[in-house]
Motif scaffolding. Structure first.
Motif, mmCIF file in Angstrom:
data_model
loop_
_atom_site.group_PDB
_atom_site.id
_atom_site.type_symbol
_atom_site.label_atom_id
_atom_site.label_comp_id
_atom_site.label_asym_id
_atom_site.label_seq_id
_atom_site.Cartn_x
_atom_site.Cartn_y
_atom_site.Cartn_z
ATOM 1 N N ALA A 54 -73.603 25.430 80.049
ATOM 2 C CA ALA A 54 -73.321 26.290 78.825
ATOM 3 C C ALA A 54 -72.704 26.036 77.633
ATOM 4 N N GLN A 55 -72.250 24.686 77.590
ATOM 5 C CA GLN A 55 -71.349 24.127 76.624
ATOM 6 C C GLN A 55 -72.348 23.680 75.527
ATOM 7 N N PRO A 56 -73.279 23.111 75.951
ATOM 8 C CA PRO A 56 -74.213 22.316 74.733
ATOM 9 C C PRO A 56 -75.039 23.452 74.109
ATOM 10 N N GLU A 57 -75.041 24.633 74.899
ATOM 11 C CA GLU A 57 -75.947 25.787 74.209
ATOM 12 C C GLU A 57 -75.001 26.561 73.246
ATOM 13 N N LEU A 58 -73.938 26.533 73.679
ATOM 14 C CA LEU A 58 -72.962 27.089 72.724
ATOM 15 C C LEU A 58 -72.934 26.320 71.509
ATOM 16 N N MET A 59 -72.790 25.157 71.627
ATOM 17 C CA MET A 59 -72.607 24.159 70.184
ATOM 18 C C MET A 59 -74.014 24.223 69.685
ATOM 19 N N ARG A 60 -75.060 24.420 70.205
ATOM 20 C CA ARG A 60 -76.311 24.396 69.502
ATOM 21 C C ARG A 60 -76.370 25.437 68.806
ATOM 22 N N GLY A 61 -75.734 26.661 68.972
ATOM 23 C CA GLY A 61 -75.481 27.943 68.318
ATOM 24 C C GLY A 61 -74.774 27.806 67.127
#
Length: 89
Positions: A54-61
Motif C-alpha cells: 500500500a505504501q508505494p500506491e499512497l506515495m504515487r497518489g
C-alpha cells in the motif's frame, strides 16, 4: 454551461482529470482496505505485506496530485504503528 470554446474545453479537461483522479483514489483506498482487513484478522505477517504494497500506491497518489504529501505520510505512519503493535500484542 460553458459560454466560450475555452471554457468548454476546460470543462472537458476537468471531467477527464476528475475521472482519472477518481480511479486513482479508488485504487489507493482498495490497498488501504486490504491493510485494514489484515489488521482486523490479527495476522501480523499479512498486515505487514499489505502495508508494504500500500505504501508505494499512497506515495504515487502524492506524485499524481491526488493526496497531499503529509496526508499520505500520516496514513502510512499510523498504519505502520498499528502493524507494529500487532507484533507485540
Amino acid at each position: 454551461m460553458a459560454n466560450t470554446p475555452q471554457s468548454a474545453k476546460r470543462a472537458r479537461q476537468n471531467a477527464a482529470r476528475f475521472a482519472v483522479n477518481k480511479m486513482r483514489r479508488s485504487r489507493i483506498r482498495t490497498y488501504l482496505r486490504k491493510v485494514e482487513e489484515a489488521l482486523a484478522s490479527g495476522d501480523q505477517a499479512v498486515a505487514a505485506e499489505a502495508l508494504k504494497n500500500a505504501q508505494p500506491e499512497l506515495m504515487r497518489g502524492v506524485t499524481k496530485g491526488v493526496f497531499h504529501k503529509n496526508t499520505a505520510s500520516r496514513k502510512v505512519s499510523r498504519l505502520a504503528a498499528r502493524v507494529k503493535a500487532l507484533a507485540t500484542a
